[in-house]
Design a protein around this motif. Structure first.
Motif, PDB file in Angstrom:
ATOM      1  N   LYS A   1       6.305   5.730  -4.658  1.00 47.02           N
ATOM      2  CA  LYS A   1       7.696   5.289  -4.791  1.00 47.02           C
ATOM      3  C   LYS A   1       7.758   3.824  -5.205  1.00 47.02           C
ATOM      4  O   LYS A   1       8.534   3.445  -6.085  1.00 47.02           O
ATOM      5  CB  LYS A   1       8.452   5.509  -3.478  1.00 47.02           C
ATOM      6  N   ILE A   2       6.935   2.989  -4.582  1.00 48.40           N
ATOM      7  CA  ILE A   2       6.890   1.565  -4.942  1.00 48.40           C
ATOM      8  C   ILE A   2       6.423   1.422  -6.394  1.00 48.40           C
ATOM      9  O   ILE A   2       6.998   0.666  -7.174  1.00 48.40           O
ATOM     10  CB  ILE A   2       5.953   0.780  -3.995  1.00 48.40           C
ATOM     11  N   ARG A   3       5.405   2.171  -6.763  1.00 47.31           N
ATOM     12  CA  ARG A   3       4.851   2.069  -8.116  1.00 47.31           C
ATOM     13  C   ARG A   3       5.810   2.600  -9.191  1.00 47.31           C
ATOM     14  O   ARG A   3       5.708   2.213 -10.343  1.00 47.31           O
ATOM     15  CB  ARG A   3       3.517   2.808  -8.196  1.00 47.31           C
ATOM     16  N   SER A   4       6.729   3.487  -8.804  1.00 49.57           N
ATOM     17  CA  SER A   4       7.641   4.070  -9.794  1.00 49.57           C
ATOM     18  C   SER A   4       8.957   3.292  -9.929  1.00 49.57           C
ATOM     19  O   SER A   4       9.847   3.703 -10.658  1.00 49.57           O
ATOM     20  CB  SER A   4       7.938   5.526  -9.441  1.00 49.57           C
ATOM     21  N   ALA A   5       9.065   2.163  -9.227  1.00 46.93           N
ATOM     22  CA  ALA A   5      10.273   1.337  -9.322  1.00 46.93           C
ATOM     23  C   ALA A   5      10.377   0.740 -10.732  1.00 46.93           C
ATOM     24  O   ALA A   5       9.446   0.827 -11.536  1.00 46.93           O
ATOM     25  CB  ALA A   5      10.226   0.232  -8.271  1.00 46.93           C
TER      26      ALA A   5
END
Length: 145
Positions: free
Chosen positions: A77-81
């Motif tokens: 989720k953090i990486r897909s921001a």
């Protein structure tokens, strides 16, 4: 019918990916590792802790295998921001470098483990308090006839 085991999360970002990163290129979605005010108060680290708090109810009721997947989902989720979040640690020369998925998953698991017991205790205290307010007995208290 037996439940099939989920395959382990697949690593897609390796440590050191992207080379050295100056502090001026850190975005609001980057999670900074390390000690100190700069790491703790970075916008990305605050967002990370907020996401950890959102996952806690699922984490507290999950089996160990599923907990690893929750940590991997948090990292994803953090990486897909937008822009993509990175998990960075400081180097000795004041730059930052990517820690990679494996270390990011470990960081997520550690954050969930650290906060989990406190939240569980708080939830149990709330449950006991509501039981006592209803006139019911405390957990583990024997009925007296």
């Amino acid at each position: 019918m037996s439940k099939q085991k989920r395959p382990p999360p697949q690593e897609s970002v390796i440590a050191g990916h992207g080379g050295l990163i100056p502090y001026s290129e850190i975005t609001d979605n980057d999670v900074l590792s390390g000690r100190g005010k700069r790491s703790y108060e970075s916008k990305g680290s605050i967002k990370f802790r907020d996401e950890v708090a959102k996952l806690l109810p699922n984490y507290l009721t999950s089996k160990d295998e599923d907990k690893r997947h929750l940590a991997a989902e948090l990292v994803a989720k953090i990486r897909s921001a937008d822009p993509p979040g990175r998990f960075l640690k400081p180097t000795s020369d004041g730059m930052y470098k990517e820690i990679g998925d494996k270390s990011a998953w470990e960081k997520a698991m550690m954050a969930l483990r650290r906060i989990g017991p406190a939240v569980r205790k708080e939830l149990e205290g709330t449950e006991q308090s509501s039981l006592l307010n209803d006139g019911s007995r405390k957990r583990g208290q024997a009925d007296i006839a």
